[in-house]
Design a protein around this motif. Structure first.
Motif, PDB file in Angstrom:
ATOM      1  N   GLY A   1       0.722  -1.261   0.000  1.00 33.93           N
ATOM      2  CA  GLY A   1       0.000   0.000   0.000  1.00 33.93           C
ATOM      3  C   GLY A   1       0.750   1.310   0.000  1.00 33.93           C
ATOM      4  N   PRO A   2       2.067   1.383  -0.296  1.00 38.06           N
ATOM      5  CA  PRO A   2       2.728   2.693  -0.261  1.00 38.06           C
ATOM      6  C   PRO A   2       2.241   3.663  -1.333  1.00 38.06           C
ATOM      7  N   TYR A   3       1.814   3.165  -2.493  1.00 34.26           N
ATOM      8  CA  TYR A   3       1.273   4.068  -3.508  1.00 34.26           C
ATOM      9  C   TYR A   3       0.125   4.891  -2.920  1.00 34.26           C
ATOM     10  N   THR A   4      -0.754   4.205  -2.210  1.00 33.21           N
ATOM     11  CA  THR A   4      -1.928   4.869  -1.652  1.00 33.21           C
ATOM     12  C   THR A   4      -1.584   5.655  -0.395  1.00 33.21           C
ATOM     13  N   GLY A   5      -0.835   5.038   0.510  1.00 34.71           N
ATOM     14  CA  GLY A   5      -0.544   5.690   1.788  1.00 34.71           C
ATOM     15  C   GLY A   5       0.272   6.955   1.638  1.00 34.71           C
ATOM     16  N   LEU A   6       1.346   6.907   0.856  1.00 38.02           N
ATOM     17  CA  LEU A   6       2.200   8.083   0.719  1.00 38.02           C
ATOM     18  C   LEU A   6       1.520   9.168  -0.113  1.00 38.02           C
ATOM     19  N   SER A   7       0.720   8.767  -1.085  1.00 38.52           N
ATOM     20  CA  SER A   7      -0.033   9.756  -1.860  1.00 38.52           C
ATOM     21  C   SER A   7      -1.085  10.444  -0.999  1.00 38.52           C
ATOM     22  N   THR A   8      -1.638   9.719  -0.029  1.00 41.55           N
ATOM     23  CA  THR A   8      -2.607  10.318   0.884  1.00 41.55           C
ATOM     24  C   THR A   8      -1.973  11.473   1.659  1.00 41.55           C
TER      25      THR A   8
ATOM     26  N   CYS B   1      -8.788  -9.164  15.839  1.00 43.94           N
ATOM     27  CA  CYS B   1      -7.473  -8.523  15.803  1.00 43.94           C
ATOM     28  C   CYS B   1      -7.601  -7.054  16.195  1.00 43.94           C
ATOM     29  N   ALA B   2      -6.823  -6.628  17.172  1.00 43.03           N
ATOM     30  CA  ALA B   2      -6.735  -5.212  17.549  1.00 43.03           C
ATOM     31  C   ALA B   2      -5.332  -4.735  17.241  1.00 43.03           C
ATOM     32  N   VAL B   3      -5.231  -3.568  16.608  1.00 44.48           N
ATOM     33  CA  VAL B   3      -3.932  -3.052  16.182  1.00 44.48           C
ATOM     34  C   VAL B   3      -3.802  -1.581  16.561  1.00 44.48           C
ATOM     35  N   ASP B   4      -2.645  -1.223  17.070  1.00 36.96           N
ATOM     36  CA  ASP B   4      -2.297   0.166  17.368  1.00 36.96           C
ATOM     37  C   ASP B   4      -1.043   0.486  16.559  1.00 36.96           C
ATOM     38  N   CYS B   5      -1.221   1.257  15.497  1.00 40.08           N
ATOM     39  CA  CYS B   5      -0.111   1.613  14.615  1.00 40.08           C
ATOM     40  C   CYS B   5       0.043   3.124  14.515  1.00 40.08           C
ATOM     41  N   GLY B   6      -0.356   3.829  15.568  1.00 40.54           N
ATOM     42  CA  GLY B   6      -0.288   5.280  15.523  1.00 40.54           C
ATOM     43  C   GLY B   6      -1.402   5.841  14.654  1.00 40.54           C
ATOM     44  N   VAL B   7      -1.156   6.986  14.049  1.00 40.73           N
ATOM     45  CA  VAL B   7      -2.149   7.606  13.174  1.00 40.73           C
ATOM     46  C   VAL B   7      -2.522   6.630  12.059  1.00 40.73           C
ATOM     47  N   ALA B   8      -3.799   6.371  11.899  1.00 39.09           N
ATOM     48  CA  ALA B   8      -4.271   5.462  10.854  1.00 39.09           C
ATOM     49  C   ALA B   8      -4.449   6.262   9.573  1.00 39.09           C
ATOM     50  N   VAL B   9      -3.420   6.301   8.762  1.00 41.03           N
ATOM     51  CA  VAL B   9      -3.461   7.122   7.547  1.00 41.03           C
ATOM     52  C   VAL B   9      -4.550   6.640   6.610  1.00 41.03           C
ATOM     53  N   ASN B  10      -4.604   5.345   6.368  1.00 38.46           N
ATOM     54  CA  ASN B  10      -5.662   4.777   5.532  1.00 38.46           C
ATOM     55  C   ASN B  10      -6.163   3.495   6.202  1.00 38.46           C
ATOM     56  N   PRO B  11      -7.253   3.556   6.956  1.00 36.66           N
ATOM     57  CA  PRO B  11      -7.737   2.377   7.683  1.00 36.66           C
ATOM     58  C   PRO B  11      -7.996   1.174   6.786  1.00 36.66           C
ATOM     59  N   ASN B  12      -8.406   1.430   5.550  1.00 34.43           N
ATOM     60  CA  ASN B  12      -8.666   0.341   4.615  1.00 34.43           C
ATOM     61  C   ASN B  12      -7.407  -0.477   4.368  1.00 34.43           C
ATOM     62  N   VAL B  13      -6.284   0.202   4.176  1.00 35.09           N
ATOM     63  CA  VAL B  13      -5.009  -0.485   3.959  1.00 35.09           C
ATOM     64  C   VAL B  13      -4.580  -1.225   5.225  1.00 35.09           C
ATOM     65  N   ILE B  14      -4.781  -0.616   6.382  1.00 36.42           N
ATOM     66  CA  ILE B  14      -4.397  -1.255   7.645  1.00 36.42           C
ATOM     67  C   ILE B  14      -5.181  -2.547   7.845  1.00 36.42           C
TER      68      ILE B  14
END
Length: 719
Positions: free
Chosen positions: A71-78, A610-623
């Protein structure tokens, strides 16, 4: 014309380009860009750029991390779109070529791995977007003769009262503006796109077949090459006879390279058929001839000797010696292949004075100089185009650049021309660079009242970093990736020790999705469950009670997953059992609970929370997608997968009939909750993998009473 050119590969447009690194030192760029050289477009800019605005209002973000589904194409473009106040529909993404300006700030060189793409780029890409916005606003202010402070930007439209413009119309004027040295970025309460479920930018192209992977690259006059590699690791070519191979229609040449014998042909089919006809004698004097069982035995003996200290807490093993009860277990983890859907492949155009490469390069900073050195070129005369890749899981993260070297060698052996090197599925599974075979020797001491008094984990495996360029990252001769996750545990254990025994073998090993955590997470969480059971404690509450006071994020995901699953302390309900695991990797915190039953002697996993803590959720769909994918990937592995060496040292698996993937009907229902956070984002490509194995194993032990200490499950329970 090549297929790539017909699809407009590397097409670009005139407009505004923003280039910057951290710390911010942006300069307006102009001139012909190497990144877009040869497409005939006027107004292209230098390649050390992250943002390009075209006259048609599209915003293209140059992505410095390879895209293979994470997902870097989407995440970094966001990040760029957020700070530009762009509309998501105008965003585009392109892979950045090999160039030092695109370095991973966590590595100090260009590369993807360790779940660092978002973490190292978070402020860098936001600053790039903010700079672009500031320059567009300055251009609008100059064009309209109004103060920049009165101009607003929303959804890709720049406005001032009755005037408005898209980005493209102002791009050329914006390129003449002085970039801000340190542009301000938004506060979290101003986010419009960050935190939203935006559609991935690469989905459409991957769905309709227009996406270009290395396997799709066809150049005029290209020959396809396959290499006959040694059947045993460490063996070399003694002699070969190419007579029969050269008689195969389509085979044009056969050459020896340092990796084996290369067959060149007009098609993949002809190359493979020619390879089958080769007669090769191998020198096995330096080869690994032990079986997997013999290697396990040697590693087990080394673990029993204790290894070197990797971490000592309190008085180390003193809390075990003389304890009222000592719990012991040995865990065995096999070699594992990465088995991405697209095996290793790449194309090299080799001329007298230059070379150009197309490949799914995970470490361009290492692959480019490797090609240059092999061909005897100045690195400035080599270009590496980073392609989309059909998966990797670490397979393309090669510190030795072995595939790039092989690609360059087959080109050099044949002379100037264009060559496509392809590894078949069998090459992939036989080819090594596996997750290291590993043994964990675990001990824990309990006092008479059940108090945990001591903990020891001795890990025996090969070092991934030793002997290569990454050896400089070792710490006092220790490779932390070999035992990460066994050290710095979140649990408050007064006396503990982690040991490491470095083992040797000609079998080449490599990072595998979640690296050391893939086995340490299993060993520590399964063994801890055994300890908690001996103490008569609930698996969830027992973990909560053990967590150190400053481990609020571990506590948060564990409580959340228990809430999601409706955990009430009952481990077995009818025919189903429940197991929990908690593990932090790459600064991302994940807890999972698995619901398991027994079907035909094997675990059937019905649901996973599943519970996840990854800091700011830039794109929840990708997470969510990465957690789901990591769970499927990890589940298939613990249930079915192992690479084994038979008597004499030859690999026994060859394709997906003997290296089994999880099937669609075996994928459980997965529920993912993301913990809200304002911490800087961390990675999600790998952390979903470590907890699934121990969660399933803990449920299985609750159901059957049998701990699973040797993976995969199928080794003991499979047909």
């Amino acid at each position: 014309m090549t297929r790539m050119n017909r699809r407009g590969f590397l097409a670009s447009s005139a407009g505004l380009v923003i280039g910057m690194t951290l710390p911010i030192a942006a300069r307006a760029q102009s001139g012909a860009a190497l990144a877009f050289q040869g497409d005939g477009t006027e107004g292209a800019f230098a390649p050390n750029s992250f943002v390009r605005v075209a006259p048609d209002d599209t915003v293209t973000v140059m992505i410095k991390h390879i895209e293979f589904g994470q997902g870097p194409y989407t995440g970094l473009s966001t990040l760029v779109a957020e700070e530009m106040d762009a509309d998501w529909s105008q965003m585009r993404a392109e892979a950045a070529p090999a160039d030092p300006v695109y370095k991973n700030l966590a590595f100090g060189m260009q590369g993807t791995g360790g779940s660092t793409a978002m973490a190292n780029s978070y402020m860098q890409m936001r600053k790039a977007g903010a700079a672009a916005r500031a320059m567009l606003v300055a251009a609008a202010a100059e064009e309209w003769g109004v103060p920049a402070s009165e101009i607003s930007v929303s959804k890709g439209v720049i406005s001032h009262r009755d005037k408005s413009s898209g980005f493209g119309a102002l791009a050329e004027k914006a390129a003449q503006q002085t970039p801000p040295e340190d542009p301000a970025v938004k506060s979290a309460d101003q986010f419009v796109l960050i935190g939203q479920d935006l559609p991935k930018l690469d989905t459409e192209a991957k769905s309709n077949g227009t996406a270009i992977f290395s396997m799709d690259v066809y150049r005029d006059g290209m020959l396809t090459v396959v290499v006959a590699h040694p059947p045993k690791f460490g063996a070399t070519v003694a002699s070969f006879d190419a007579t029969a191979a050269l008689e195969v229609p389509g085979v044009e040449a056969v050459h020896q390279v340092s990796q084996g014998v290369a067959v060149y042909a007009s098609s993949t089919y002809a190359a493979v058929k020619g390879r089958h006809a080769l007669k090769v004698e191998w020198d096995e004097s330096g080869a690994e001839t032990r079986s997997s069982e013999a290697i396990y035995q040697a590693f087990s003996e080394a673990a029993a000797e204790g290894g070197q200290d990797a971490e000592v807490i309190g008085e180390g093993t003193a809390g075990i010696d003389g304890a009222a009860q000592v719990i012991e277990a040995e865990f065995r983890f096999p070699y594992l292949a990465h088995a991405p859907m697209e095996p290793l492949d790449g194309v090299l155009e080799y001329a007298e004075d230059r070379a150009e490469v197309w490949m799914g390069s995970q470490f361009p900073a290492l692959d480019l100089p490797a090609v240059a050195t092999t061909l005897g070129f100045d690195p400035a005369n080599v270009r590496v185009n980073v392609m989309l890749a059909g998966g990797s899981f670490g397979r393309r993260a090669q510190d030795t650049a072995h595939f790039a070297n092989e690609l360059a060698e087959v080109a050099k052996a044949a002379g100037p021309g264009t060559y496509k090197l392809v590894w078949t599925r069998e090459d992939d599974l036989h080819g090594g660079y596996y997750r290291p075979l590993t043994v964990h020797r675990m001990r824990a001491g309990l006092a008479g009242d059940g108090t945990l008094t001591g903990w020891e984990d001795v890990v025996a495996n090969q070092s991934i970093m030793s002997g290569g360029p990454m050896a400089q990252m070792m710490q006092d001769g220790m490779d932390p990736t070999s035992y990460e996750g066994s050290t710095k545990m979140p649990y408050d254990i007064a006396h503990a020790r982690t040991g490491w025994a470095q083992m040797e073998s000609p079998v080449p090993v490599l990072w595998w999705r979640s690296v050391g955590h893939t086995h340490t997470g299993y060993a520590t969480e399964v063994f801890l469950d055994m300890v908690l059971e001996a103490q008569g404690k609930d698996p969830v509450q027992g973990r909560l009670d053990l967590l150190k006071s400053d481990k609020s994020r571990d506590r948060g995901v564990l409580r959340k997953v228990a809430e999601m699953a409706g955990w009430d302390g009952t481990k077995v309900k009818g025919e189903k059992a429940y197991g929990v695991a908690l593990h932090e990797s790459f600064e991302t915190y994940v807890a999972q609970i698995a619901e398991v039953s027994e079907v035909d002697g094997m675990p059937k996993v019905h649901r996973v929370w599943c519970a996840v803590d990854c800091g700011v959720a830039v794109n929840p769909n990708v997470i969510r997608a990465q957690m789901e994918g990591g769970i499927g990937f990890g589940l298939g592995t613990v249930l079915f997968d192992e690479i084994t060496l038979g008597e004499g040292g030859a690999v026994q698996q060859s394709n997906f009939d003997t290296y089994r993937m999880l099937r669609i009907n075996e994928m459980p229902e997965v529920m993912v909750e993301i913990i809200p956070s304002d911490a800087d984002p961390t990675g999600v490509g790998e952390p979903g993998v470590p907890p699934i194995g121990p969660a399933v194993a803990n449920a299985w032990r609750a159901l059957t009473g049998e701990p699973v200490t040797t993976l995969p499950f199928a080794k003991k329970y499979g047909a």
